[in-house]
Motif scaffolding. Sequence first.
Motif, PDB file in Angstrom:
ATOM      1  N   GLY A 114      33.509  29.309  31.407  1.00  0.00           N
ATOM      2  CA  GLY A 114      33.202  29.898  32.710  1.00  0.00           C
ATOM      3  C   GLY A 114      33.084  31.405  32.689  1.00  0.00           C
ATOM      4  N   ILE A 115      34.034  32.086  32.047  1.00  0.00           N
ATOM      5  CA  ILE A 115      33.992  33.546  31.997  1.00  0.00           C
ATOM      6  C   ILE A 115      32.769  34.005  31.206  1.00  0.00           C
ATOM      7  CG2 ILE A 115      35.222  35.618  31.241  1.00  0.00           C
ATOM      8  CD1 ILE A 115      36.526  34.202  33.623  1.00  0.00           C
ATOM      9  N   PHE A 116      32.475  33.318  30.115  1.00  0.00           N
ATOM     10  CA  PHE A 116      31.284  33.607  29.313  1.00  0.00           C
ATOM     11  C   PHE A 116      30.029  33.475  30.180  1.00  0.00           C
ATOM     12  CE2 PHE A 116      27.795  31.806  26.763  1.00  0.00           C
ATOM     13  CZ  PHE A 116      27.588  32.839  25.868  1.00  0.00           C
ATOM     14  N   LEU A 117      29.929  32.400  30.928  1.00  0.00           N
ATOM     15  CA  LEU A 117      28.790  32.169  31.811  1.00  0.00           C
ATOM     16  C   LEU A 117      28.697  33.264  32.873  1.00  0.00           C
ATOM     17  CD1 LEU A 117      26.471  30.357  32.909  1.00  0.00           C
ATOM     18  CD2 LEU A 117      28.219  29.155  34.237  1.00  0.00           C
ATOM     19  N   MET A 118      29.815  33.597  33.493  1.00  0.00           N
ATOM     20  CA  MET A 118      29.819  34.619  34.536  1.00  0.00           C
ATOM     21  C   MET A 118      29.302  35.956  34.004  1.00  0.00           C
ATOM     22  SD  MET A 118      33.416  33.473  36.338  1.00  0.00           S
ATOM     23  CE  MET A 118      33.894  35.129  36.705  1.00  0.00           C
ATOM     24  N   HIS A 119      29.691  36.312  32.788  1.00  0.00           N
ATOM     25  CA  HIS A 119      29.230  37.570  32.188  1.00  0.00           C
ATOM     26  C   HIS A 119      27.716  37.583  31.987  1.00  0.00           C
ATOM     27  CE1 HIS A 119      32.609  40.214  31.232  1.00  0.00           C
ATOM     28  NE2 HIS A 119      33.332  39.123  31.156  1.00  0.00           N
ATOM     29  N   HIS A 120      27.103  36.421  31.847  1.00  0.00           N
ATOM     30  CA  HIS A 120      25.650  36.360  31.651  1.00  0.00           C
ATOM     31  C   HIS A 120      24.879  36.286  32.965  1.00  0.00           C
ATOM     32  CE1 HIS A 120      26.764  35.905  27.523  1.00  0.00           C
ATOM     33  NE2 HIS A 120      25.500  35.948  27.172  1.00  0.00           N
ATOM     34  N   LEU A 121      25.579  36.054  34.062  1.00  0.00           N
ATOM     35  CA  LEU A 121      24.914  35.913  35.352  1.00  0.00           C
ATOM     36  C   LEU A 121      24.934  37.189  36.190  1.00  0.00           C
ATOM     37  CD1 LEU A 121      26.253  32.373  36.276  1.00  0.00           C
ATOM     38  CD2 LEU A 121      23.920  32.957  35.566  1.00  0.00           C
ATOM     39  N   VAL A 122      25.878  38.080  35.905  1.00  0.00           N
ATOM     40  CA  VAL A 122      25.982  39.340  36.644  1.00  0.00           C
ATOM     41  C   VAL A 122      25.977  40.498  35.643  1.00  0.00           C
ATOM     42  CG1 VAL A 122      27.181  38.287  38.606  1.00  0.00           C
ATOM     43  CG2 VAL A 122      28.521  39.262  36.730  1.00  0.00           C
ATOM     44  N   ASP A 123      25.893  41.718  36.149  1.00  0.00           N
ATOM     45  CA  ASP A 123      25.815  42.885  35.265  1.00  0.00           C
ATOM     46  C   ASP A 123      27.171  43.361  34.775  1.00  0.00           C
ATOM     47  OD1 ASP A 123      22.981  43.139  35.341  1.00  0.00           O
ATOM     48  OD2 ASP A 123      23.162  43.952  37.365  1.00  0.00           O
ATOM     49  N   ASP A 124      28.211  43.151  35.566  1.00  0.00           N
ATOM     50  CA  ASP A 124      29.533  43.616  35.167  1.00  0.00           C
ATOM     51  C   ASP A 124      30.588  42.786  35.877  1.00  0.00           C
ATOM     52  OD1 ASP A 124      31.309  45.194  33.760  1.00  0.00           O
ATOM     53  OD2 ASP A 124      31.132  46.924  35.088  1.00  0.00           O
ATOM     54  N   ILE A 125      31.726  42.626  35.217  1.00  0.00           N
ATOM     55  CA  ILE A 125      32.865  41.924  35.801  1.00  0.00           C
ATOM     56  C   ILE A 125      34.093  42.789  35.595  1.00  0.00           C
ATOM     57  CG2 ILE A 125      34.342  39.872  35.716  1.00  0.00           C
ATOM     58  CD1 ILE A 125      31.990  38.296  34.696  1.00  0.00           C
ATOM     59  N   ALA A 126      34.905  42.909  36.638  1.00  0.00           N
ATOM     60  CA  ALA A 126      36.162  43.645  36.542  1.00  0.00           C
ATOM     61  C   ALA A 126      37.274  42.777  37.114  1.00  0.00           C
ATOM     62  CB  ALA A 126      36.066  44.955  37.314  1.00  0.00           C
ATOM     63  N   PHE A 127      38.441  42.899  36.522  1.00  0.00           N
ATOM     64  CA  PHE A 127      39.620  42.166  36.975  1.00  0.00           C
ATOM     65  C   PHE A 127      40.652  43.176  37.433  1.00  0.00           C
ATOM     66  CE2 PHE A 127      37.526  39.736  33.653  1.00  0.00           C
ATOM     67  CZ  PHE A 127      37.334  38.521  34.289  1.00  0.00           C
ATOM     68  N   ASP A 128      41.281  42.915  38.580  1.00  0.00           N
ATOM     69  CA  ASP A 128      42.269  43.834  39.115  1.00  0.00           C
ATOM     70  C   ASP A 128      43.457  43.031  39.638  1.00  0.00           C
ATOM     71  OD1 ASP A 128      43.376  46.260  39.886  1.00  0.00           O
ATOM     72  OD2 ASP A 128      42.210  46.403  41.736  1.00  0.00           O
ATOM     73  N   TYR A 129      44.603  43.675  39.661  1.00  0.00           N
ATOM     74  CA  TYR A 129      45.812  43.070  40.216  1.00  0.00           C
ATOM     75  C   TYR A 129      46.595  44.176  40.890  1.00  0.00           C
ATOM     76  CZ  TYR A 129      50.186  40.477  40.577  1.00  0.00           C
ATOM     77  OH  TYR A 129      51.318  39.847  41.045  1.00  0.00           O
ATOM     78  N   ASN A 130      46.883  44.000  42.172  1.00  0.00           N
ATOM     79  CA  ASN A 130      47.601  45.018  42.920  1.00  0.00           C
ATOM     80  C   ASN A 130      48.393  44.352  44.037  1.00  0.00           C
ATOM     81  OD1 ASN A 130      48.490  47.484  43.790  1.00  0.00           O
ATOM     82  ND2 ASN A 130      46.500  48.191  44.525  1.00  0.00           N
ATOM     83  N   ASN A 131      49.676  44.643  44.103  1.00  0.00           N
ATOM     84  CA  ASN A 131      50.549  44.125  45.172  1.00  0.00           C
ATOM     85  C   ASN A 131      50.449  42.612  45.341  1.00  0.00           C
ATOM     86  OD1 ASN A 131      51.555  46.702  45.804  1.00  0.00           O
ATOM     87  ND2 ASN A 131      49.794  47.100  47.124  1.00  0.00           N
ATOM     88  N   GLY A 132      50.466  41.883  44.233  1.00  0.00           N
ATOM     89  CA  GLY A 132      50.465  40.427  44.295  1.00  0.00           C
ATOM     90  C   GLY A 132      49.117  39.793  44.578  1.00  0.00           C
ATOM     91  N   LYS A 133      48.050  40.552  44.472  1.00  0.00           N
ATOM     92  CA  LYS A 133      46.703  40.006  44.719  1.00  0.00           C
ATOM     93  C   LYS A 133      45.839  40.197  43.488  1.00  0.00           C
ATOM     94  CE  LYS A 133      44.946  39.983  48.803  1.00  0.00           C
ATOM     95  NZ  LYS A 133      44.925  38.585  49.106  1.00  0.00           N
ATOM     96  N   CYS A 134      45.264  39.100  43.014  1.00  0.00           N
ATOM     97  CA  CYS A 134      44.294  39.135  41.916  1.00  0.00           C
ATOM     98  C   CYS A 134      42.902  39.272  42.507  1.00  0.00           C
ATOM     99  CB  CYS A 134      44.350  37.841  41.105  1.00  0.00           C
ATOM    100  SG  CYS A 134      45.851  37.642  40.143  1.00  0.00           S
ATOM    101  N   VAL A 135      42.068  40.058  41.834  1.00  0.00           N
ATOM    102  CA  VAL A 135      40.692  40.244  42.285  1.00  0.00           C
ATOM    103  C   VAL A 135      39.759  40.173  41.078  1.00  0.00           C
ATOM    104  CG1 VAL A 135      39.046  41.793  43.421  1.00  0.00           C
ATOM    105  CG2 VAL A 135      41.428  41.752  44.181  1.00  0.00           C
ATOM    106  N   VAL A 136      38.713  39.360  41.215  1.00  0.00           N
ATOM    107  CA  VAL A 136      37.629  39.333  40.245  1.00  0.00           C
ATOM    108  C   VAL A 136      36.422  39.941  40.945  1.00  0.00           C
ATOM    109  CG1 VAL A 136      36.106  37.892  38.837  1.00  0.00           C
ATOM    110  CG2 VAL A 136      38.514  37.237  39.139  1.00  0.00           C
ATOM    111  N   LYS A 137      35.908  41.028  40.373  1.00  0.00           N
ATOM    112  CA  LYS A 137      34.738  41.704  40.937  1.00  0.00           C
ATOM    113  C   LYS A 137      33.519  41.347  40.102  1.00  0.00           C
ATOM    114  CE  LYS A 137      37.366  45.617  42.613  1.00  0.00           C
ATOM    115  NZ  LYS A 137      37.499  47.077  42.649  1.00  0.00           N
ATOM    116  N   LEU A 138      32.522  40.777  40.738  1.00  0.00           N
ATOM    117  CA  LEU A 138      31.258  40.426  40.112  1.00  0.00           C
ATOM    118  C   LEU A 138      30.202  41.391  40.640  1.00  0.00           C
ATOM    119  CD1 LEU A 138      31.657  36.603  40.685  1.00  0.00           C
ATOM    120  CD2 LEU A 138      32.077  37.837  38.559  1.00  0.00           C
ATOM    121  N   ILE A 139      29.696  42.227  39.740  1.00  0.00           N
ATOM    122  CA  ILE A 139      28.832  43.339  40.152  1.00  0.00           C
ATOM    123  C   ILE A 139      27.408  43.095  39.661  1.00  0.00           C
ATOM    124  CG2 ILE A 139      28.468  45.833  39.975  1.00  0.00           C
ATOM    125  CD1 ILE A 139      31.621  45.793  39.210  1.00  0.00           C
ATOM    126  N   LYS A 140      26.460  43.266  40.574  1.00  0.00           N
ATOM    127  CA  LYS A 140      25.047  43.124  40.245  1.00  0.00           C
ATOM    128  C   LYS A 140      24.322  44.389  40.669  1.00  0.00           C
ATOM    129  CE  LYS A 140      21.545  40.846  38.712  1.00  0.00           C
ATOM    130  NZ  LYS A 140      21.448  40.539  37.302  1.00  0.00           N
TER     131      LYS A 140
END
Length: 142
Positions: A114-140
């Motif tokens: 899945g992560i491999f596929l996601m990297h091929h579908l968008v231009d950039d991916i970032a992962f963040d964690y702050n105050n108990g919240k996970c965030v996956v940013k899919l950037i196009k």
Amino acid sequence: MSAENIIEVRIFEPNTSVLAELREFVISTGRLVGLAEETLRNIALAVDEAATNVIRHVASQHPCLIGCTCETNSNHSEVTYEISWDDTKPFNPSIPEKEVISQRIGTFTPGGLGIFLMHHLVDDIAFDYNNGKCVVKLIKRV
């Protein structure tokens, strides 16, 4: 990103039955910023994959909701979809090695790409964690 760059925010139950609604959210918000149809389908698939991972691997361990935010930068040259959920630990996966990918594809082994596929579908991916919240940013980039 500032609040004026947020196109829309939605919250989804962590259940595969909401994935079609989530994909439609991605497509409708992407159309608002003028993304091409093929780009919309690619981003929708990447967001679907990220949400599916949360549903299968996080929500099965503890209750959480899945947030999806569509944002654009000030000159509308990038669109970012953020998938977020509450968790006690950060999510920062690695991309499988090329040999692992080839082996999985060659043996028709499901899962793990899945992560491999996601990297091929968008231009950039970032992962963040702050105050108990996970965030996956899919950037196009537009």
